[in-house]
Scaffold this motif. Structure first.
Motif, PDB file in Angstrom:
ATOM      1  N   VAL A 285       1.017  -1.246  -0.097  1.00 24.09           N
ATOM      2  CA  VAL A 285      -0.147   0.047   0.320  1.00 24.09           C
ATOM      3  C   VAL A 285       0.482   1.365   0.843  1.00 24.09           C
ATOM      4  O   VAL A 285       0.105   2.576  -0.994  1.00 24.09           O
ATOM      5  CB  VAL A 285      -1.226   0.014   1.402  1.00 24.09           C
ATOM      6  N   GLY A 286       2.149   0.863   0.588  1.00 22.13           N
ATOM      7  CA  GLY A 286       2.913   2.250   0.669  1.00 22.13           C
ATOM      8  C   GLY A 286       3.422   2.601  -0.052  1.00 22.13           C
ATOM      9  O   GLY A 286       3.681   3.783  -1.387  1.00 22.13           O
ATOM     10  N   GLY A 287       3.873   1.218  -1.580  1.00 15.82           N
ATOM     11  CA  GLY A 287       3.959   1.023  -2.711  1.00 15.82           C
ATOM     12  C   GLY A 287       3.361   1.598  -3.567  1.00 15.82           C
ATOM     13  O   GLY A 287       2.880   2.652  -4.903  1.00 15.82           O
ATOM     14  N   VAL A 288       1.593   1.980  -3.425  1.00 16.81           N
ATOM     15  CA  VAL A 288       0.416   2.279  -3.643  1.00 16.81           C
ATOM     16  C   VAL A 288       0.624   3.967  -4.353  1.00 16.81           C
ATOM     17  O   VAL A 288       0.309   4.298  -4.739  1.00 16.81           O
ATOM     18  CB  VAL A 288      -0.555   2.461  -3.780  1.00 16.81           C
ATOM     19  N   LYS A 289       0.770   4.397  -2.912  1.00 21.23           N
ATOM     20  CA  LYS A 289       0.915   5.806  -2.272  1.00 21.23           C
ATOM     21  C   LYS A 289       1.832   6.412  -3.285  1.00 21.23           C
ATOM     22  O   LYS A 289       1.590   7.402  -3.826  1.00 21.23           O
ATOM     23  CB  LYS A 289       1.005   5.961  -0.967  1.00 21.23           C
ATOM     24  N   ALA A 290       2.940   6.193  -2.916  1.00 21.06           N
ATOM     25  CA  ALA A 290       4.576   6.446  -3.501  1.00 21.06           C
ATOM     26  C   ALA A 290       3.588   6.416  -5.187  1.00 21.06           C
ATOM     27  O   ALA A 290       4.575   7.535  -5.674  1.00 21.06           O
ATOM     28  CB  ALA A 290       5.669   5.291  -3.557  1.00 21.06           C
ATOM     29  N   SER A 291       3.291   5.339  -5.761  1.00 23.72           N
ATOM     30  CA  SER A 291       3.432   5.939  -8.009  1.00 23.72           C
ATOM     31  C   SER A 291       2.422   6.686  -7.759  1.00 23.72           C
ATOM     32  O   SER A 291       2.460   6.850  -8.932  1.00 23.72           O
ATOM     33  CB  SER A 291       3.039   4.196  -7.547  1.00 23.72           C
ATOM     34  N   GLY A 292       1.494   7.208  -6.676  1.00 22.76           N
ATOM     35  CA  GLY A 292       0.966   8.012  -7.021  1.00 22.76           C
ATOM     36  C   GLY A 292      -0.809   7.939  -7.768  1.00 22.76           C
ATOM     37  O   GLY A 292      -1.659   7.891  -7.526  1.00 22.76           O
ATOM     38  N   LEU A 293      -0.740   5.545  -7.526  1.00 23.75           N
ATOM     39  CA  LEU A 293      -1.772   5.537  -8.044  1.00 23.75           C
ATOM     40  C   LEU A 293      -3.585   5.657  -7.648  1.00 23.75           C
ATOM     41  O   LEU A 293      -4.733   5.853  -7.408  1.00 23.75           O
ATOM     42  CB  LEU A 293      -2.233   4.047  -8.470  1.00 23.75           C
ATOM     43  N   LEU A 294      -2.837   6.429  -6.003  1.00 24.07           N
ATOM     44  CA  LEU A 294      -3.993   6.478  -5.507  1.00 24.07           C
ATOM     45  C   LEU A 294      -5.334   7.762  -5.303  1.00 24.07           C
ATOM     46  O   LEU A 294      -6.005   7.630  -5.577  1.00 24.07           O
ATOM     47  CB  LEU A 294      -3.642   6.884  -3.765  1.00 24.07           C
ATOM     48  N   LEU A 295      -3.833   8.479  -6.618  1.00 22.21           N
ATOM     49  CA  LEU A 295      -4.534  10.066  -6.427  1.00 22.21           C
ATOM     50  C   LEU A 295      -5.554   9.595  -7.654  1.00 22.21           C
ATOM     51  O   LEU A 295      -7.006  10.111  -7.564  1.00 22.21           O
ATOM     52  CB  LEU A 295      -3.191  10.876  -7.015  1.00 22.21           C
ATOM     53  N   GLN A 296      -5.429   8.160  -8.617  1.00 21.08           N
ATOM     54  CA  GLN A 296      -5.758   8.325  -9.579  1.00 21.08           C
ATOM     55  C   GLN A 296      -7.493   7.645  -9.484  1.00 21.08           C
ATOM     56  O   GLN A 296      -8.213   7.928  -9.643  1.00 21.08           O
ATOM     57  CB  GLN A 296      -4.983   7.362 -10.904  1.00 21.08           C
ATOM     58  N   VAL A 297      -7.214   6.762  -7.994  1.00 21.36           N
ATOM     59  CA  VAL A 297      -8.424   5.989  -7.028  1.00 21.36           C
ATOM     60  C   VAL A 297      -9.061   6.844  -7.076  1.00 21.36           C
ATOM     61  O   VAL A 297     -10.315   6.702  -7.048  1.00 21.36           O
ATOM     62  CB  VAL A 297      -7.673   5.065  -6.034  1.00 21.36           C
ATOM     63  N   GLN A 298      -8.953   8.308  -6.125  1.00 22.29           N
ATOM     64  CA  GLN A 298      -9.337   9.384  -5.687  1.00 22.29           C
ATOM     65  C   GLN A 298     -10.312   9.518  -6.793  1.00 22.29           C
ATOM     66  O   GLN A 298     -11.440  10.422  -6.074  1.00 22.29           O
ATOM     67  CB  GLN A 298      -8.825   9.774  -4.574  1.00 22.29           C
ATOM     68  N   THR A 299      -9.973   9.529  -7.825  1.00 17.66           N
ATOM     69  CA  THR A 299     -10.785  10.317  -8.627  1.00 17.66           C
ATOM     70  C   THR A 299     -11.765   9.595  -9.455  1.00 17.66           C
ATOM     71  O   THR A 299     -13.084  10.100  -9.148  1.00 17.66           O
ATOM     72  CB  THR A 299     -10.181  10.385 -10.179  1.00 17.66           C
ATOM     73  N   LEU A 300     -12.333   8.151  -8.915  1.00 16.27           N
ATOM     74  CA  LEU A 300     -13.075   7.062  -8.634  1.00 16.27           C
ATOM     75  C   LEU A 300     -14.073   7.382  -7.676  1.00 16.27           C
ATOM     76  O   LEU A 300     -15.995   7.374  -7.840  1.00 16.27           O
ATOM     77  CB  LEU A 300     -12.718   5.502  -9.443  1.00 16.27           C
ATOM     78  N   LEU A 301     -13.425   7.480  -6.385  1.00 10.78           N
ATOM     79  CA  LEU A 301     -14.036   7.286  -5.064  1.00 10.78           C
ATOM     80  C   LEU A 301     -14.028   8.806  -4.397  1.00 10.78           C
ATOM     81  O   LEU A 301     -12.623   9.640  -3.529  1.00 10.78           O
ATOM     82  CB  LEU A 301     -14.131   6.588  -4.968  1.00 10.78           C
ATOM     83  N   PRO A 302     -14.834   9.967  -4.911  1.00 13.90           N
ATOM     84  CA  PRO A 302     -14.386  11.741  -4.733  1.00 13.90           C
ATOM     85  C   PRO A 302     -14.362  11.813  -2.816  1.00 13.90           C
ATOM     86  O   PRO A 302     -15.055  11.054  -2.934  1.00 13.90           O
ATOM     87  CB  PRO A 302     -14.956  12.457  -5.641  1.00 13.90           C
ATOM     88  N   MET A 303     -13.189  12.154  -2.300  1.00 12.99           N
ATOM     89  CA  MET A 303     -13.685  12.569  -0.802  1.00 12.99           C
ATOM     90  C   MET A 303     -14.564  13.137  -0.238  1.00 12.99           C
ATOM     91  O   MET A 303     -15.526  13.562   0.331  1.00 12.99           O
ATOM     92  CB  MET A 303     -12.501  14.027  -0.365  1.00 12.99           C
ATOM     93  N   GLU A 304     -15.090  14.508  -1.343  1.00 11.74           N
ATOM     94  CA  GLU A 304     -16.841  14.339  -1.083  1.00 11.74           C
ATOM     95  C   GLU A 304     -18.130  13.533  -1.321  1.00 11.74           C
ATOM     96  O   GLU A 304     -18.766  13.580  -0.682  1.00 11.74           O
ATOM     97  CB  GLU A 304     -17.263  15.327  -2.276  1.00 11.74           C
ATOM     98  N   GLN A 305     -17.783  12.769  -2.022  1.00 11.34           N
ATOM     99  CA  GLN A 305     -18.868  11.485  -1.406  1.00 11.34           C
ATOM    100  C   GLN A 305     -18.810  10.200  -0.144  1.00 11.34           C
ATOM    101  O   GLN A 305     -19.491  10.254   0.095  1.00 11.34           O
ATOM    102  CB  GLN A 305     -18.756  10.802  -3.260  1.00 11.34           C
TER     103      GLN A 305
END
Length: 409
Positions: A285-305
């Motif tokens: 999960v640290g690698g996913v965060k470091a890769s920037g992939l997490l930012l892509q996931v957050q576009t599918l599940l936006p913080m507002e929702q």
């Protein structure tokens, strides 16, 4: 590698890991959950997605120490014959099959609140099969009760299951802050578990238990007393506000100071696979965060929702069943806002734990019960589990959502 290649590599690694976690093993190779956690972590470092030094920093050693220390405490209870002792007394004092179901649910729920539910299921499943065989009783509803109640009971504290231990470490909430919120809904959940199973297995639960004479199990009363007092010290110190890492590690260290128990007996009862899985997942999960992939996931599940508690509950339950509880918590932790963080941490602990009852694959505790039962020629099918687990999870999640919304007012 380019940023696109880094993101793609991280996605492939994460997808492969989650596939094995979902199936329990690789469909192509002889790789289990612990193996894929190691492979995934090494791949993250080997491909340069995350450096070794940064990977080390991603590991939450507080969680690892708490898990290990609690395993040492439970291992001592196992060596002392505590669980067989409980089984003996249950068989001697419980006379009806319905009462046995109630005792199993309460016992599983209470024990799982203060020790890791996976280990409780590992130790209690053979005891329940033994009781049912001796009492001439169908073990199926009682084993279902053990699995369902262990998940619900473990939601009561930050000591009950691996994901709650992780949440307790990450959230910095006190024992009582979480316990006061969780315990009412947990009690309702245990009652609902009994009612659902009593209705679903009405015919199997009719009649009395047969009480046959049997050889009393070996019990080391001194070690049981020493371990239980140590557990009270750990829980009492935690409630009093002391650091849970310090109290659990002190308790484990104290139990290792002995002239009567060989250390190897304790070590062989510790689930090192689970510790390896945790360490590997932290790095992945640290690698996913470091890769920037997490930012892509957050576009599918936006913080507002995700700020909507109902939607957060739905995602928590679904994701916990798709990828297992611990990976779900590791991914969803990034959606905990700075404001009102306590409520979201409490919600994540409750929803991700109750999600374990949705399907037979929803938690490791379920699989432990199912596998041990299978070795004893007792088959618990996914359909059999689902017909009780699904409605129980839906109703309990809805009640939990109402309770958290009420507390937020």
């Amino acid at each position: 590698m380019t940023q696109i290649e880094i993101n793609f590599s991280a996605a492939v690694i994460l997808g492969g890991v989650l596939l094995v976690f979902t199936l329990g093993k690789s469909p192509f190779f002889r790789i289990d959950r612990a193996g894929v956690a190691i492979i995934g972590a090494v791949a993250m470092m080997g491909l340069g997605i995350i450096s070794f030094d940064d990977a080390v920093k991603t590991v939450d050693y507080r969680t690892i120490v708490i898990l290990f220390s609690m395993m040492v405490l439970v291992a001592n209870l196992k060596i002392a014959g505590f669980f067989e002792f409980i089984g003996q007394h249950v068989l001697e004092n419980v006379h009806s099959k319905k009462l046995l179901l109630l005792v199993v649910i309460l016992l599983s729920g209470v024990l799982s609140a203060f020790a890791i539910n996976d280990i409780i299921c590992l130790l209690l499943t053979p005891v329940i099969i033994f009781i049912c065989n001796k009492g001439n009783c169908d073990p199926l509803p009682h084993l279902m009760g053990l699995a369902l109640a262990s998940n619900i009971g473990s939601a009561a504290t930050f000591l009950g299951n691996p994901q709650n231990i992780l949440i307790g470490s990450l959230s910095k909430l006190t024992f009582m802050e979480y316990f006061k919120v969780a315990i009412p809904i947990v009690c309702i959940g245990l009652l609902l578990t009994y009612l659902f199973l009593a209705m679903a297995y009405h015919k199997k639960l009719q009649g009395k238990l047969d009480h046959s004479s049997f050889q009393a199990p070996y019990v080391n009363t001194y070690l049981i007393g020493k371990t239980i007092l140590t557990l009270f010290f750990v829980i009492g110190s935690y409630i009093a506000g002391y650091d849970i890492v310090l109290t659990t590690s002190l308790g484990a260290a104290f139990l290792l100071i002995t002239r009567k128990v060989k250390p190897n007996k304790v070590y062989t009862s510790i689930d090192f696979n689970l510790l390896v899985i945790f360490i590997g997942l932290f790095v992945i999960v640290g690698g996913v965060k470091a890769s920037g992939l997490l930012l892509q996931v957050q576009t599918l599940l936006p913080m507002e929702q995700m700020n909507n508690l109902g939607f957060f509950a739905l995602v928590s339950v679904v994701l916990s069943n798709l990828v297992s509880n611990v990976p779900a918590v590791l991914l969803l932790q990034y959606y905990i806002p700075v404001d009102n963080a306590a409520q979201k941490w409490q919600a994540l602990a409750l929803f991700s734990t109750f999600a374990g009852n949705l399907t037979i694959f929803g938690s490791i505790a379920n699989l432990i019960v199912v596998e041990i039962a299978k070795k004893n020629q007792i088959i618990i099918t996914a359909k059999e589990y689902f017909r009780v687990g699904f409605p129980l999870t839906v109703i309990l999640t809805f009640l939990c959502l109402l309770w958290l919304s009420f507390l937020a007012k």
